[in-house]
Enzyme design. Structure first.
Site, PDB file in Angstrom:
ATOM      1  CE1 TYR A   1       3.467  -3.704  12.158  1.00  0.00           C
ATOM      2  CE2 TYR A   1       1.979  -2.296  13.803  1.00  0.00           C
ATOM      3  CZ  TYR A   1       2.763  -2.560  12.537  1.00  0.00           C
ATOM      4  OH  TYR A   1       2.858  -1.491  11.728  1.00  0.00           O
TER       5      TYR A   1
ATOM      6  CB  SER B   1       3.869   2.071  13.690  1.00  0.00           C
ATOM      7  OG  SER B   1       2.761   2.306  14.031  1.00  0.00           O
TER       8      SER B   1
ATOM      9  CE  LYS C   1       6.341  -1.765  11.652  1.00  0.00           C
ATOM     10  NZ  LYS C   1       7.068  -1.821  10.471  1.00  0.00           N
TER      11      LYS C   1
ATOM     12  CG  ASN D   1      -6.904  -6.364  10.894  1.00  0.00           C
ATOM     13  OD1 ASN D   1      -7.922  -7.321  11.196  1.00  0.00           O
ATOM     14  ND2 ASN D   1      -5.958  -6.841  10.363  1.00  0.00           N
TER      15      ASN D   1
ATOM     16  CE1 TYR E   1      -3.105   3.021   0.591  1.00  0.00           C
ATOM     17  CE2 TYR E   1      -2.557   2.665   3.149  1.00  0.00           C
ATOM     18  CZ  TYR E   1      -3.060   3.422   1.981  1.00  0.00           C
ATOM     19  OH  TYR E   1      -3.925   4.773   2.416  1.00  0.00           O
TER      20      TYR E   1
HETATM   21  P1  NAD Z   1       1.779  -3.658   3.037  1.00  0.00           P
HETATM   22  O1  NAD Z   1       1.283  -4.844   3.667  1.00  0.00           O
HETATM   23  O2  NAD Z   1       0.620  -3.309   2.358  1.00  0.00           O
HETATM   24  O3  NAD Z   1       2.981  -3.489   2.501  1.00  0.00           O
HETATM   25  C1  NAD Z   1       4.122  -4.439   2.999  1.00  0.00           C
HETATM   26  C2  NAD Z   1       4.712  -4.952   1.716  1.00  0.00           C
HETATM   27  O4  NAD Z   1       5.960  -5.884   2.229  1.00  0.00           O
HETATM   28  C3  NAD Z   1       3.773  -6.076   1.102  1.00  0.00           C
HETATM   29  O5  NAD Z   1       4.021  -5.775   0.001  1.00  0.00           O
HETATM   30  C4  NAD Z   1       4.273  -7.405   1.427  1.00  0.00           C
HETATM   31  O6  NAD Z   1       3.939  -8.367   0.247  1.00  0.00           O
HETATM   32  C5  NAD Z   1       5.828  -7.064   1.541  1.00  0.00           C
HETATM   33  N1  NAD Z   1       6.512  -8.173   2.548  1.00  0.00           N
HETATM   34  C6  NAD Z   1       6.261  -8.392   3.694  1.00  0.00           C
HETATM   35  N2  NAD Z   1       7.239  -9.199   4.012  1.00  0.00           N
HETATM   36  C7  NAD Z   1       8.235  -9.388   3.357  1.00  0.00           C
HETATM   37  C8  NAD Z   1       9.354  -9.964   3.201  1.00  0.00           C
HETATM   38  N3  NAD Z   1       9.946 -10.682   3.852  1.00  0.00           N
HETATM   39  N4  NAD Z   1      10.036  -9.730   1.910  1.00  0.00           N
HETATM   40  C9  NAD Z   1       9.661  -9.204   0.842  1.00  0.00           C
HETATM   41  N5  NAD Z   1       8.477  -8.502   0.858  1.00  0.00           N
HETATM   42  C10 NAD Z   1       7.815  -8.488   2.260  1.00  0.00           C
HETATM   43  O7  NAD Z   1       1.665  -2.594   4.246  1.00  0.00           O
HETATM   44  P2  NAD Z   1       1.963  -0.999   4.247  1.00  0.00           P
HETATM   45  O8  NAD Z   1       0.621  -0.523   4.880  1.00  0.00           O
HETATM   46  O9  NAD Z   1       1.880  -0.539   3.007  1.00  0.00           O
HETATM   47  O10 NAD Z   1       2.980  -0.921   5.170  1.00  0.00           O
HETATM   48  C11 NAD Z   1       4.225  -0.820   4.992  1.00  0.00           C
HETATM   49  C12 NAD Z   1       5.049  -0.618   6.139  1.00  0.00           C
HETATM   50  O11 NAD Z   1       4.634   0.776   6.845  1.00  0.00           O
HETATM   51  C13 NAD Z   1       4.973  -1.717   7.155  1.00  0.00           C
HETATM   52  O12 NAD Z   1       6.324  -2.008   7.465  1.00  0.00           O
HETATM   53  C14 NAD Z   1       4.230  -1.379   8.084  1.00  0.00           C
HETATM   54  O13 NAD Z   1       4.264  -2.004   9.481  1.00  0.00           O
HETATM   55  C15 NAD Z   1       4.355  -0.033   8.411  1.00  0.00           C
HETATM   56  N6  NAD Z   1       3.286   1.098   8.784  1.00  0.00           N
HETATM   57  C16 NAD Z   1       2.053   0.748   8.131  1.00  0.00           C
HETATM   58  C17 NAD Z   1       1.090   1.678   8.704  1.00  0.00           C
HETATM   59  C18 NAD Z   1      -0.476   1.542   8.055  1.00  0.00           C
HETATM   60  O14 NAD Z   1      -1.356   1.890   8.457  1.00  0.00           O
HETATM   61  N7  NAD Z   1      -0.496   1.069   6.886  1.00  0.00           N
HETATM   62  C19 NAD Z   1       1.328   2.405   9.813  1.00  0.00           C
HETATM   63  C20 NAD Z   1       2.351   2.301  10.255  1.00  0.00           C
HETATM   64  C21 NAD Z   1       3.375   1.860   9.908  1.00  0.00           C
HETATM   65  C1  UD1 Z   2      -4.014   0.052  14.259  1.00  0.00           C
HETATM   66  C2  UD1 Z   2      -3.246  -0.742  15.051  1.00  0.00           C
HETATM   67  C3  UD1 Z   2      -1.966  -0.049  15.236  1.00  0.00           C
HETATM   68  C4  UD1 Z   2      -1.534   0.159  13.934  1.00  0.00           C
HETATM   69  C5  UD1 Z   2      -2.378   1.141  13.165  1.00  0.00           C
HETATM   70  C6  UD1 Z   2      -2.027   1.465  11.804  1.00  0.00           C
HETATM   71  C7  UD1 Z   2      -4.666  -2.108  16.786  1.00  0.00           C
HETATM   72  C8  UD1 Z   2      -4.901  -2.570  18.236  1.00  0.00           C
HETATM   73  N1  UD1 Z   2      -3.773  -1.136  16.478  1.00  0.00           N
HETATM   74  O1  UD1 Z   2      -4.335   0.947  14.885  1.00  0.00           O
HETATM   75  O2  UD1 Z   2      -0.996  -1.008  16.007  1.00  0.00           O
HETATM   76  O3  UD1 Z   2      -0.046   0.970  14.091  1.00  0.00           O
HETATM   77  O4  UD1 Z   2      -3.518   0.296  13.200  1.00  0.00           O
HETATM   78  O5  UD1 Z   2      -1.923   0.453  11.029  1.00  0.00           O
HETATM   79  O6  UD1 Z   2      -5.003  -2.881  15.944  1.00  0.00           O
HETATM   80  N2  UD1 Z   2     -12.466   1.320  14.518  1.00  0.00           N
HETATM   81  C9  UD1 Z   2     -13.452   0.981  14.391  1.00  0.00           C
HETATM   82  N3  UD1 Z   2     -14.179  -0.141  13.560  1.00  0.00           N
HETATM   83  C10 UD1 Z   2     -13.382  -0.939  12.660  1.00  0.00           C
HETATM   84  C11 UD1 Z   2     -12.038  -0.568  12.794  1.00  0.00           C
HETATM   85  C12 UD1 Z   2     -11.613   0.448  13.606  1.00  0.00           C
HETATM   86  O7  UD1 Z   2     -14.554   1.697  15.259  1.00  0.00           O
HETATM   87  O8  UD1 Z   2     -13.826  -1.766  12.368  1.00  0.00           O
HETATM   88  C13 UD1 Z   2     -11.740   2.217  15.288  1.00  0.00           C
HETATM   89  C14 UD1 Z   2     -10.778   2.076  16.109  1.00  0.00           C
HETATM   90  O9  UD1 Z   2     -11.267   1.712  17.481  1.00  0.00           O
HETATM   91  C15 UD1 Z   2      -9.992   3.202  16.408  1.00  0.00           C
HETATM   92  C16 UD1 Z   2     -10.159   3.914  14.869  1.00  0.00           C
HETATM   93  O10 UD1 Z   2     -11.257   3.270  14.344  1.00  0.00           O
HETATM   94  O11 UD1 Z   2     -10.348   4.256  17.308  1.00  0.00           O
HETATM   95  C17 UD1 Z   2      -8.746   3.501  14.012  1.00  0.00           C
HETATM   96  O12 UD1 Z   2      -8.658   2.321  14.003  1.00  0.00           O
HETATM   97  P1  UD1 Z   2      -7.436   1.502  13.209  1.00  0.00           P
HETATM   98  O13 UD1 Z   2      -7.665   2.240  11.780  1.00  0.00           O
HETATM   99  O14 UD1 Z   2      -7.674   0.209  13.217  1.00  0.00           O
HETATM  100  O15 UD1 Z   2      -6.105   2.336  13.613  1.00  0.00           O
HETATM  101  P2  UD1 Z   2      -5.412   2.205  14.890  1.00  0.00           P
HETATM  102  O16 UD1 Z   2      -6.421   1.920  15.850  1.00  0.00           O
HETATM  103  O17 UD1 Z   2      -4.809   3.484  15.152  1.00  0.00           O
END
Ligand code: NAD
Ligand code: UD1
Length: 337
Positions: A149, A125, A153, A198, A12
């Site tokens: 998870y 994160s 980080k 999620n 993403y």
């Molecule tokens: P995502 O799952 O869409 O992207 C992660 C990518 O890494 C995927 O394409 C997956 O196939 C690849 N991948 C996973 N393990 C691998 C491996 N061992 N070798 C090669 N490729 C691998 O997730 P995202 O939302 O794009 O997140 C990217 C990064 O940002 C992650 O490290 C995630 O923890 C971090 N992050 C995401 C969020 C969020 O809300 N999306 C928030 C904070 C941090």
């Molecule tokens: C979640 C993760 C966090 C991660 C972040 C970004 C958990 C406990 N935490 O956090 O570790 O870094 O995503 O990927 O999973 N909500 C609803 N209904 C839903 C889903 C969410 O009401 O179906 C609410 C949650 O309670 C929260 C808000 O929406 O208040 C945002 O939720 P979410 O998008 O899951 O993000 P985080 O809770 O910040």
């Protein structure tokens, strides 16, 4: 022109960042094992930019494969997104998370050091601020983790800090993202979670497109504006731009450079639902349910450090986020499938 290796580039945030890097004139080499993504995302990045990029299907835990990539390209820096990110799954499969995220990062750093590439931007994160609700969070707030998870980080942040202490030649930037949402304005690339989402925004989008019946609002008794959880939603294109700025930012002598990527503004679940309904003209049915274990009431950033040192600030609004999230979802009701 600089050559950037992007791990997790098909994911993403990775795909949106590859797009911004190409637009900014970088050469991009993406590595992904597609465990949580589809190669189609990067095909669309090529289409959108009219530029090419090199894509390798490889696991970052596989030293030989990663080594070969470094031998084949003269890489200047690595943006490291690859990792597993589902909190619930990490509780069930901790070893998988530690192996993939922590061991994968160790292998990557080792291969980088051998190749003399000591420049990394790492996806951290806001989860590292743990259960605290002392908002807004600045980068020097205490860190902790409540699930495997989050611990990956935290551990990786500490490993990279130790690496910097041991060898000052490393340039390490830790970007702590708050809640990335939305999609590129074309609607050609976006968030495509496997299984039931999620996270809030993809859940709302899937209700809107008819894949899910109704949203569960996870708790309405928090000490917030309307009782529902408050988060710092930030447009994924602003996050992508943050990476370009981090590559171009000042090199820090001591320790890794740590920056929050957030807007600095929190919105409640119901505010997000209302914005989605208003901007897109769609009703989102929802019901209030119990709180989710491990959720905090409020989480939002103090983003002033990134503004000061990287000249980066989030530009897009909640209305842009809900508009672009829906544009992507309605054009791709089943994601890339
Ligand atoms: P995502 O799952 O869409 O992207 C992660 C990518 O890494 C995927 O394409 C997956 O196939 C690849 N991948 C996973 N393990 C691998 C491996 N061992 N070798 C090669 N490729 C691998 O997730 P995202 O939302 O794009 O997140 C990217 C990064 O940002 C992650 O490290 C995630 O923890 C971090 N992050 C995401 C969020 C969020 O809300 N999306 C928030 C904070 C941090
Ligand atoms: C979640 C993760 C966090 C991660 C972040 C970004 C958990 C406990 N935490 O956090 O570790 O870094 O995503 O990927 O999973 N909500 C609803 N209904 C839903 C889903 C969410 O009401 O179906 C609410 C949650 O309670 C929260 C808000 O929406 O208040 C945002 O939720 P979410 O998008 O899951 O993000 P985080 O809770 O910040």
């Amino acid at each position: 022109m600089q050559r950037i290796l992007v791990t997790g580039g098909a994911g993403y945030i990775g795909s949106h960042t590859c797009l911004r890097l190409l637009e900014a004139g970088y050469e991009v080499i993406a590595v992904d094992n597609f465990c949580n993504s589809n190669p189609e995302s990067l095909e669309r990045v090529k289409k959108l930019t009219g530029k090419s990029l090199t894509v390798y299907e490889a696991n970052i835990c596989d030293r030989q494969s990663i080594k070969k990539i470094f031998e084949a390209h003269d890489i200047d820096a690595v943006i490291h997104f690859a990792g597993l990110k589902a909190v619930g799954e990490s509780v069930e499969k901790p070893l998988e998370y530690y192996y993939n995220n922590v061991y994968g990062t160790l292998v990557l750093c080792d291969v980088m050091a051998d190749a003399g590439v000591k420049n990394m931007v790492f996806s951290s994160s806001a989860t590292v601020y743990g259960l605290s609700d002392d908002v807004p969070f600045s980068e020097d707030a205490p860190t902790s983790a409540t699930n495997p998870y989050g611990r990956t980080k935290l551990f990786i942040e500490e490993i990279l800090s130790d690496l910097k202490v041991a060898d000052k030649e490393w340039s390490i930037t830790l970007l702590r993202y708050f809640n990335p949402v939305g999609a590129h304005k074309s609607g050609l690339i976006g968030e495509d979670p496997k299984g039931t989402p999620n996270n809030l925004m993809p859940y709302i989008s899937q209700v809107a497109v008819g894949r899910l019946k109704q949203l569960q609002v996870l708790g309405d008794d928090y000490p917030t504006i309307d009782g529902t959880g408050v988060r710092d939603y930030i447009h994924v294109m602003d996050i992508a731009e943050g990476h370009v700025k981090a590559l171009e930012g000042p090199r820090v002598k001591e320790g890794p450079a740590v920056y929050n990527l957030g807007t600095g503004k929190g919105n409640s679940v119901l505010e997000v639902v209302k914005a989605f309904e208003k901007v897109n003209g769609i009703v989102i049915p929802y019901k209030i349910t119990d709180r989710r274990a491990g959720d905090v009431a409020s989480s939002y950033a103090d983003p002033s450090k990134a503004q000061k040192h990287l000249n980066w600030t989030a530009k897009l609004t909640l209305n842009d986020m809900v508009r672009d999230a829906w544009n992507w979802q309605k054009k791709n009701p089943n994601g890339y499938a």
